[in-house]
Design an enzyme around this catalytic site. Structure first.
Site, PDB file in Angstrom:
ATOM      1  N   ASP A  10       0.431  -1.171   0.438  1.00 21.64           N
ATOM      2  CA  ASP A  10      -0.194   0.313  -0.344  1.00 21.64           C
ATOM      3  C   ASP A  10       1.278   0.845   0.333  1.00 21.64           C
ATOM      4  OD1 ASP A  10      -2.166   1.542   0.668  1.00 21.64           O
ATOM      5  OD2 ASP A  10      -1.835   1.939   2.562  1.00 21.64           O
ATOM      6  N   ASP A  12      -0.119   4.840   1.090  1.00 19.56           N
ATOM      7  CA  ASP A  12      -0.118   5.758   1.884  1.00 19.56           C
ATOM      8  C   ASP A  12      -0.177   5.420   3.361  1.00 19.56           C
ATOM      9  OD1 ASP A  12      -1.090   8.640   1.017  1.00 19.56           O
ATOM     10  OD2 ASP A  12      -2.706   7.271  -0.433  1.00 19.56           O
ATOM     11  N   GLY A  47      -7.454   3.846   3.236  1.00 19.18           N
ATOM     12  CA  GLY A  47      -7.208   2.327   1.983  1.00 19.18           C
ATOM     13  C   GLY A  47      -9.160   2.751   1.206  1.00 19.18           C
ATOM     14  N   ARG A  50     -11.205   8.692  -2.685  1.00 22.34           N
ATOM     15  CA  ARG A  50     -12.191   9.164  -2.303  1.00 22.34           C
ATOM     16  C   ARG A  50     -13.333  10.061  -2.601  1.00 22.34           C
ATOM     17  NH1 ARG A  50      -9.703  13.278  -7.431  1.00 22.34           N
ATOM     18  NH2 ARG A  50      -7.835  12.280  -6.675  1.00 22.34           N
ATOM     19  N   SER A 117      -5.388   5.014  -4.065  1.00 22.42           N
ATOM     20  CA  SER A 117      -4.812   5.858  -4.294  1.00 22.42           C
ATOM     21  C   SER A 117      -4.479   6.805  -6.253  1.00 22.42           C
ATOM     22  CB  SER A 117      -3.812   7.439  -3.783  1.00 22.42           C
ATOM     23  OG  SER A 117      -3.503   8.449  -3.858  1.00 22.42           O
TER      24      SER A 117
HETATM   25  C1  G6P Z   1      -5.264   5.958  -0.396  1.00 23.24           C
HETATM   26  C2  G6P Z   1      -5.794   6.659   1.217  1.00 23.24           C
HETATM   27  C3  G6P Z   1      -6.954   6.996   1.335  1.00 23.24           C
HETATM   28  C4  G6P Z   1      -7.498   8.083   0.485  1.00 23.24           C
HETATM   29  C5  G6P Z   1      -7.506   6.821  -0.676  1.00 23.24           C
HETATM   30  C6  G6P Z   1      -7.912   8.059  -2.088  1.00 23.24           C
HETATM   31  O1  G6P Z   1      -5.583   4.255  -0.159  1.00 23.24           O
HETATM   32  O2  G6P Z   1      -5.249   5.930   1.932  1.00 23.24           O
HETATM   33  O3  G6P Z   1      -7.250   8.242   2.714  1.00 23.24           O
HETATM   34  O4  G6P Z   1      -8.680   8.411   0.216  1.00 23.24           O
HETATM   35  O5  G6P Z   1      -5.928   6.852  -0.674  1.00 23.24           O
HETATM   36  O6  G6P Z   1      -6.627   8.594  -2.412  1.00 23.24           O
HETATM   37  P1  G6P Z   1      -6.874  10.456  -3.487  1.00 23.24           P
HETATM   38  O7  G6P Z   1      -5.584  10.243  -3.399  1.00 23.24           O
HETATM   39  O8  G6P Z   1      -7.321   9.096  -4.742  1.00 23.24           O
HETATM   40  O9  G6P Z   1      -7.558  10.725  -2.998  1.00 23.24           O
HETATM   41 MG    MG Z   2      -2.391   2.993   3.080  1.00 22.85          MG
END
Ligand code: G6P
Ligand code: MG
Length: 221
Positions: A10, A12, A47, A50, A117
């Site tokens: 993963d 973030d 995880g 958005r 993400s």
């Molecule tokens: C990761 C983070 C989430 C976030 C997701 C989408 O999984 O842990 O907190 O909402 O990515 O991220 P983005 O950068 O596409 O908004």
């Molecule tokens: Mg994460």
């Protein structure tokens, strides 16, 4: 662990810490919309894609937005977040993470990303890891967010690697659930480790080196 040939990370909360920037972005949006928000609520966003985060925020606020409004608000948060990411540099990649990745590669493991993400490639570029991983599966190639296994299945598919030969490294509870749904074992760090979910609890990222020995015997395969 003998059957593990690829490690899916993963992004973030595992490779880098973008928690603070995500939190600040959502907090700013919540303030704009008059919705109570906290770091605790932000934990539920780990995880989660958005737009799924936007759905949770709408629910917390007891609001009903149109799809267009939700896209506008999520885009506003993302612009705010990207601005903060612009301050990231290779200095934000910890020495422990980089040296562990390098050692795993030297030991013969394939290394991939499995992140929800859509900013994955931008973040990797900011960290100086552009082109480093053997495959990247991210928010741009999935339709279902963790805990659905799609992002990890795609990561393995990009390598043509059987799922049972992959180990996932995750900080999100939803991510550990996604790994299990994919038929993969999960090593937990951060929030997932603190909540004791995952097949292996890592106190520190470099604990991976104790879990994953060299794969030199594969040379005879
Ligand atoms: C990761 C983070 C989430 C976030 C997701 C989408 O999984 O842990 O907190 O909402 O990515 O991220 P983005 O950068 O596409 O908004
Ligand atoms: Mg994460």
């Amino acid at each position: 662990m003998e059957n593990i040939k690829a490690v899916i990370f993963d992004l973030d909360g595992v490779i880098c810490s973008t928690d603070e920037q995500h939190y600040q972005g959502w907090q700013a949006l919540a303030d704009r919309l008059g919705i109570p928000f906290s770091r605790e609520v932000n934990n539920r966003f780990r995880g989660v894609s958005r737009m799924a985060c936007m759905d949770i925020l709408e629910e917390i606020g007891g609001k009903h937005y149109t799809d267009e409004e939700k896209v506008e608000y999520a885009t506003w948060k993302n612009d705010y977040y990207r601005e903060l990411l612009g301050e990231m540099s290779p200095k934000d990649l910890s020495e422990e993470v980089k040296s562990t990745l390098d050692e795993l590669r030297a030991r013969g493991y394939l290394l991939t990303i499995g992140s929800s993400s859509k900013n994955t490639r931008y973040i990797l570029q900011r960290l100086g890891l552009e082109g480093y991983f053997d495959a990247i599966s991210d928010g741009t190639n999935i339709v279902k967010s963790k805990p659905d296994p799609e992002v990890f299945l795609k990561s393995a598919d990009f390598l043509s690697m059987p799922y049972e030969n992959c180990l996932v490294v995750e900080d999100a509870i939803s991510g550990v659930e996604a790994a299990h749904a994919a038929g993969m074992k999960a090593a937990a760090v951060g929030d997932a480790a603190e909540n004791n979910v995952g097949d292996y609890i890592l106190e520190s990222f470099s604990d991976l080196l104790r879990l994953l020995p060299g794969r030199n015997n594969d040379l005879n395969e």
